[in-house]
Design a protein around this motif. Structure first.
Motif, PDB file in Angstrom:
ATOM      1  N   ASP A  12       0.857  -1.182   0.000  1.00 45.92           N
ATOM      2  CA  ASP A  12       0.000   0.000   0.000  1.00 45.92           C
ATOM      3  C   ASP A  12       0.895   1.235   0.000  1.00 45.92           C
ATOM      4  O   ASP A  12       1.863   1.295   0.750  1.00 45.92           O
ATOM      5  CB  ASP A  12      -0.881   0.063   1.269  1.00 45.92           C
ATOM      6  CG  ASP A  12      -1.978  -0.987   1.241  1.00 45.92           C
ATOM      7  OD1 ASP A  12      -2.513  -1.254   0.154  1.00 45.92           O
ATOM      8  OD2 ASP A  12      -2.284  -1.535   2.314  1.00 45.92           O
ATOM      9  N   ALA A 137      -0.949  -8.995  10.459  1.00 39.52           N
ATOM     10  CA  ALA A 137      -1.064  -8.515   9.078  1.00 39.52           C
ATOM     11  C   ALA A 137      -0.563  -9.586   8.119  1.00 39.52           C
ATOM     12  O   ALA A 137      -0.398 -10.748   8.490  1.00 39.52           O
ATOM     13  CB  ALA A 137      -0.265  -7.233   8.940  1.00 39.52           C
ATOM     14  N   GLY A 139       2.351  -9.097   6.396  1.00 34.94           N
ATOM     15  CA  GLY A 139       3.809  -9.075   6.533  1.00 34.94           C
ATOM     16  C   GLY A 139       4.303  -9.495   7.908  1.00 34.94           C
ATOM     17  O   GLY A 139       5.460  -9.873   8.066  1.00 34.94           O
ATOM     18  N   TYR A 167      -4.240 -16.707   5.391  1.00 38.74           N
ATOM     19  CA  TYR A 167      -5.524 -16.376   4.741  1.00 38.74           C
ATOM     20  C   TYR A 167      -5.338 -16.288   3.228  1.00 38.74           C
ATOM     21  O   TYR A 167      -6.132 -16.821   2.447  1.00 38.74           O
ATOM     22  CB  TYR A 167      -6.038 -15.022   5.248  1.00 38.74           C
ATOM     23  CG  TYR A 167      -6.996 -15.073   6.420  1.00 38.74           C
ATOM     24  CD1 TYR A 167      -8.351 -15.324   6.219  1.00 38.74           C
ATOM     25  CD2 TYR A 167      -6.557 -14.845   7.712  1.00 38.74           C
ATOM     26  CE1 TYR A 167      -9.246 -15.344   7.285  1.00 38.74           C
ATOM     27  CE2 TYR A 167      -7.445 -14.866   8.795  1.00 38.74           C
ATOM     28  CZ  TYR A 167      -8.787 -15.118   8.572  1.00 38.74           C
ATOM     29  OH  TYR A 167      -9.671 -15.141   9.618  1.00 38.74           O
ATOM     30  N   ASP A 168      -4.279 -15.582   2.816  1.00 36.41           N
ATOM     31  CA  ASP A 168      -4.055 -15.356   1.382  1.00 36.41           C
ATOM     32  C   ASP A 168      -3.764 -16.667   0.648  1.00 36.41           C
ATOM     33  O   ASP A 168      -4.240 -16.884  -0.467  1.00 36.41           O
ATOM     34  CB  ASP A 168      -2.899 -14.359   1.176  1.00 36.41           C
ATOM     35  CG  ASP A 168      -3.246 -12.983   1.711  1.00 36.41           C
ATOM     36  OD1 ASP A 168      -4.450 -12.666   1.807  1.00 36.41           O
ATOM     37  OD2 ASP A 168      -2.319 -12.218   2.053  1.00 36.41           O
ATOM     38  N   GLY A 180      -6.847 -12.558   0.488  1.00 44.22           N
ATOM     39  CA  GLY A 180      -7.742 -13.642   0.890  1.00 44.22           C
ATOM     40  C   GLY A 180      -8.614 -13.341   2.103  1.00 44.22           C
ATOM     41  O   GLY A 180      -9.730 -13.853   2.214  1.00 44.22           O
ATOM     42  N   PRO A 182     -10.563 -10.810   3.447  1.00 44.72           N
ATOM     43  CA  PRO A 182     -11.964 -10.385   3.358  1.00 44.72           C
ATOM     44  C   PRO A 182     -12.848 -11.422   2.656  1.00 44.72           C
ATOM     45  O   PRO A 182     -14.006 -11.602   3.029  1.00 44.72           O
ATOM     46  CB  PRO A 182     -11.895  -9.089   2.539  1.00 44.72           C
ATOM     47  CG  PRO A 182     -10.475  -8.653   2.582  1.00 44.72           C
ATOM     48  CD  PRO A 182      -9.640  -9.853   2.819  1.00 44.72           C
ATOM     49  N   GLY A 270      -3.143  -4.068  12.203  1.00 46.77           N
ATOM     50  CA  GLY A 270      -2.889  -4.924  11.041  1.00 46.77           C
ATOM     51  C   GLY A 270      -4.169  -5.301  10.312  1.00 46.77           C
ATOM     52  O   GLY A 270      -5.263  -5.236  10.879  1.00 46.77           O
ATOM     53  N   GLY A 271      -4.024  -5.692   9.060  1.00 45.58           N
ATOM     54  CA  GLY A 271      -5.164  -5.982   8.199  1.00 45.58           C
ATOM     55  C   GLY A 271      -6.127  -7.023   8.753  1.00 45.58           C
ATOM     56  O   GLY A 271      -7.344  -6.888   8.620  1.00 45.58           O
ATOM     57  N   ALA A 274      -9.179  -6.265  10.893  1.00 46.86           N
ATOM     58  CA  ALA A 274     -10.430  -5.776  10.288  1.00 46.86           C
ATOM     59  C   ALA A 274     -11.504  -6.876  10.318  1.00 46.86           C
ATOM     60  O   ALA A 274     -12.672  -6.609  10.077  1.00 46.86           O
ATOM     61  CB  ALA A 274     -10.175  -5.355   8.840  1.00 46.86           C
ATOM     62  N   ASN A 275     -11.091  -8.104  10.635  1.00 51.26           N
ATOM     63  CA  ASN A 275     -12.011  -9.249  10.603  1.00 51.26           C
ATOM     64  C   ASN A 275     -13.027  -9.190  11.761  1.00 51.26           C
ATOM     65  O   ASN A 275     -12.664  -9.148  12.934  1.00 51.26           O
ATOM     66  CB  ASN A 275     -11.174 -10.535  10.696  1.00 51.26           C
ATOM     67  CG  ASN A 275     -11.999 -11.778  10.511  1.00 51.26           C
ATOM     68  OD1 ASN A 275     -12.818 -12.113  11.344  1.00 51.26           O
ATOM     69  ND2 ASN A 275     -11.777 -12.445   9.399  1.00 51.26           N
ATOM     70  N   ILE A 302      -4.639  -0.688   8.928  1.00 47.39           N
ATOM     71  CA  ILE A 302      -3.784  -1.201   7.855  1.00 47.39           C
ATOM     72  C   ILE A 302      -2.568  -0.272   7.707  1.00 47.39           C
ATOM     73  O   ILE A 302      -2.480   0.761   8.368  1.00 47.39           O
ATOM     74  CB  ILE A 302      -4.565  -1.317   6.524  1.00 47.39           C
ATOM     75  CG1 ILE A 302      -5.100   0.044   6.072  1.00 47.39           C
ATOM     76  CG2 ILE A 302      -5.710  -2.309   6.671  1.00 47.39           C
ATOM     77  CD1 ILE A 302      -5.722   0.048   4.685  1.00 47.39           C
TER      78      ILE A 302
HETATM   79  O1  KG4 Z   1      -1.952  -4.598   7.345  1.00 44.69           O
HETATM   80  P1  KG4 Z   1      -2.143  -5.014   5.932  1.00 44.69           P
HETATM   81  O2  KG4 Z   1      -3.043  -4.199   5.055  1.00 44.69           O
HETATM   82  O3  KG4 Z   1      -0.770  -5.089   5.169  1.00 44.69           O
HETATM   83  C1  KG4 Z   1       0.368  -5.790   5.644  1.00 44.69           C
HETATM   84  O4  KG4 Z   1       0.450  -7.007   5.372  1.00 44.69           O
HETATM   85  O5  KG4 Z   1       1.229  -5.162   6.320  1.00 44.69           O
HETATM   86  O6  KG4 Z   1      -2.668  -6.519   5.970  1.00 44.69           O
HETATM   87  C2  KG4 Z   1      -2.968  -7.256   4.813  1.00 44.69           C
HETATM   88  C3  KG4 Z   1      -3.362  -8.655   5.240  1.00 44.69           C
HETATM   89  C4  KG4 Z   1      -3.644  -9.580   4.058  1.00 44.69           C
HETATM   90  O7  KG4 Z   1      -2.956 -10.794   4.277  1.00 44.69           O
HETATM   91  C5  KG4 Z   1      -5.149  -9.759   4.088  1.00 44.69           C
HETATM   92  O8  KG4 Z   1      -5.578 -11.012   3.581  1.00 44.69           O
HETATM   93  C6  KG4 Z   1      -5.454  -9.608   5.562  1.00 44.69           C
HETATM   94  O9  KG4 Z   1      -4.570  -8.610   6.022  1.00 44.69           O
HETATM   95  N1  KG4 Z   1      -6.841  -9.175   5.784  1.00 44.69           N
HETATM   96  C7  KG4 Z   1      -7.745  -9.907   6.457  1.00 44.69           C
HETATM   97  C8  KG4 Z   1      -8.965  -9.173   6.391  1.00 44.69           C
HETATM   98  N2  KG4 Z   1      -8.740  -8.014   5.700  1.00 44.69           N
HETATM   99  C9  KG4 Z   1      -7.422  -8.041   5.335  1.00 44.69           C
HETATM  100  N3  KG4 Z   1      -7.651 -11.079   7.091  1.00 44.69           N
HETATM  101  C10 KG4 Z   1      -8.767 -11.568   7.658  1.00 44.69           C
HETATM  102  N4  KG4 Z   1      -9.968 -10.949   7.627  1.00 44.69           N
HETATM  103  C11 KG4 Z   1     -10.117  -9.754   7.006  1.00 44.69           C
HETATM  104  N5  KG4 Z   1     -11.300  -9.154   6.976  1.00 44.69           N
END
Ligand code: KG4
Ligand code: ZN
Length: 349
Positions: A12, A137, A139, A167-168, A180, A182, A270-271, A274-275, A302
């Motif tokens: 991002d 997250a 990373g 997840y991804d 993956g 969301p 971390g992403g 958001a879950n 994020i």
């Molecule tokens: O913090 P972030 O935007 O970027 C870094 O990785 O630093 O996190 C992205 C990660 C991705 O692996 C994505 O699949 C995960 O966060 N993510 C989620 C959700 N939204 C994003 N994992 C589970 N549930 C979600 N709703």
């Protein structure tokens, strides 16, 4: 003091303008998801190229949204440590160029220090040191004891895949696209979390570390078996059972870390934070045990530039400053304590 914060640590492009460490004037985040989707994960070379293509435009957008001009910037803050090197390098180069052109000071920061501070920015006057910080997250998945500003102790981290990566990868295996998280969350809402008994690696171990690769392999083996028997995969059930395992691990380790450290405030970032399912389970665990949970809104959860601008202000006030030799480091120690990584609870004795 008006600070511009730049974060290009992963996929991002984030630029934020923040006054005196807390007041966010703008926080622009350009996602690259569409560019990585065909590959089912982040391709570092593509990430770096995309950052360099858009960084100037995102800086201009952040200034426009904040309604300030380049001349009004007092300090340039950038994530220089922790992330994908080719991506970090783009942000560092942009920050150095700005510093030179504007003749303003520059400060390079650890990306994770931004995540820690983002929660304080979001919960000003409520979240105070010391607290436990769980960053989940793509990373990184880690647990930190944040003692005070600049004094952090990494007490747990993932030994293989991060939670977001798991997840991804499962989403990629199921042919669902990227990112993956969301998509799996949405499917899981329609599935049975008890349909498959996937393992919860390391959940009962006497440490705060995580391992998600065994869980991922177990899901893959289950899918292989179903497919080899020419049966239809109940994708919703797989998603729900996988997600339940991830959340059980995250929540159990966080609870154990609170018990052992005595810290009663939990800051999540971390992403993955958001879950919705994860949020409700961590909040439930906390309320049952008398802990407080802090989760920032998505744009501060994020990767983003505002958190870097915020932490940059505090760091600069403490005398931290970088010069034009600032470089980026994919793995770097965090805070004055460094990465005092200990796999056991020894540090707490
Ligand atoms: O913090 P972030 O935007 O970027 C870094 O990785 O630093 O996190 C992205 C990660 C991705 O692996 C994505 O699949 C995960 O966060 N993510 C989620 C959700 N939204 C994003 N994992 C589970 N549930 C979600 N709703
Ligand atoms: Zn991050």
């Amino acid at each position: 003091m008006i600070v511009i914060g730049i974060d290009t640590s992963c996929d991002d492009t984030g630029v934020g303008i923040v006054v005196d460490g807390f007041d966010i004037l703008s926080n622009v985040i350009a996602s690259q998801h569409g560019f990585h989707e065909p590959y089912g994960g982040i391709v570092p070379a593509i990430a770096a190229r995309r950052h360099s293509r858009v960084i100037n435009r995102i800086i201009e957008m952040a200034l426009r949204e904040a309604n300030i001009s380049f001349d009004e910037i007092d300090l340039i803050a950038v994530s220089s440590d922790q992330g994908l090197s080719p991506s970090l390098a783009v942000g560092v180069a942009a920050a150095k160029s700005l510093g030179l052109a504007l003749e303003k000071p520059l400060v390079g920061l650890h990306h994770v220090e931004g995540h820690i501070h983002s929660n304080i920015m979001a919960h000003r006057g409520q979240l105070e040191y010391p607290f436990l910080c769980l960053t989940v997250a793509g990373g990184h998945t880690l647990i930190l004891a944040a003692h005070e500003f600049g004094k952090y102790e990494l007490i747990g981290r993932c030994r293989d895949d991060s939670a977001g990566e798991a997840y991804d990868k499962i989403a990629r295996r199921l042919g669902l696209g990227y990112p993956g998280g969301p998509i799996i969350e949405k499917l899981a809402a329609k599935g049975n979390p008890h349909a498959f008994q996937f393992p919860r690696p390391m959940i009962h171990q006497d440490n705060f570390d995580f391992s998600f690769s065994g869980l991922k392999s177990s899901v893959n083996r289950t899918l292989d078996k179903i497919e080899n028997n020419n049966c239809k995969v109940a994708t919703e059930d797989v998603a729900a059972s996988f997600q339940q395992a991830v959340i059980d691990i995250l929540v159990a380790k966080t609870k154990y870390a609170c018990e052992k450290t005595g810290l009663r405030r939990i800051a999540v970032a971390g992403g993955v934070a958001a879950n919705t399912f994860f949020k409700s389970e961590v909040i439930e665990m906390a309320s049952m045990n008398g802990y407080e949970v802090f989760i920032p809104p998505k744009d501060l959860c994020i990767d983003n530039g505002a958190m870097i601008a915020g932490v940059g202000y505090l760091a600069y006030k403490e005398g931290r400053e970088s010069d034009m030799s600032l470089d980026c480091r994919a793995n770097a120690p965090l805070g004055s304590l460094g990465v005092r990584y200990k796999a056991s609870t020894k540090y707490l004795d």
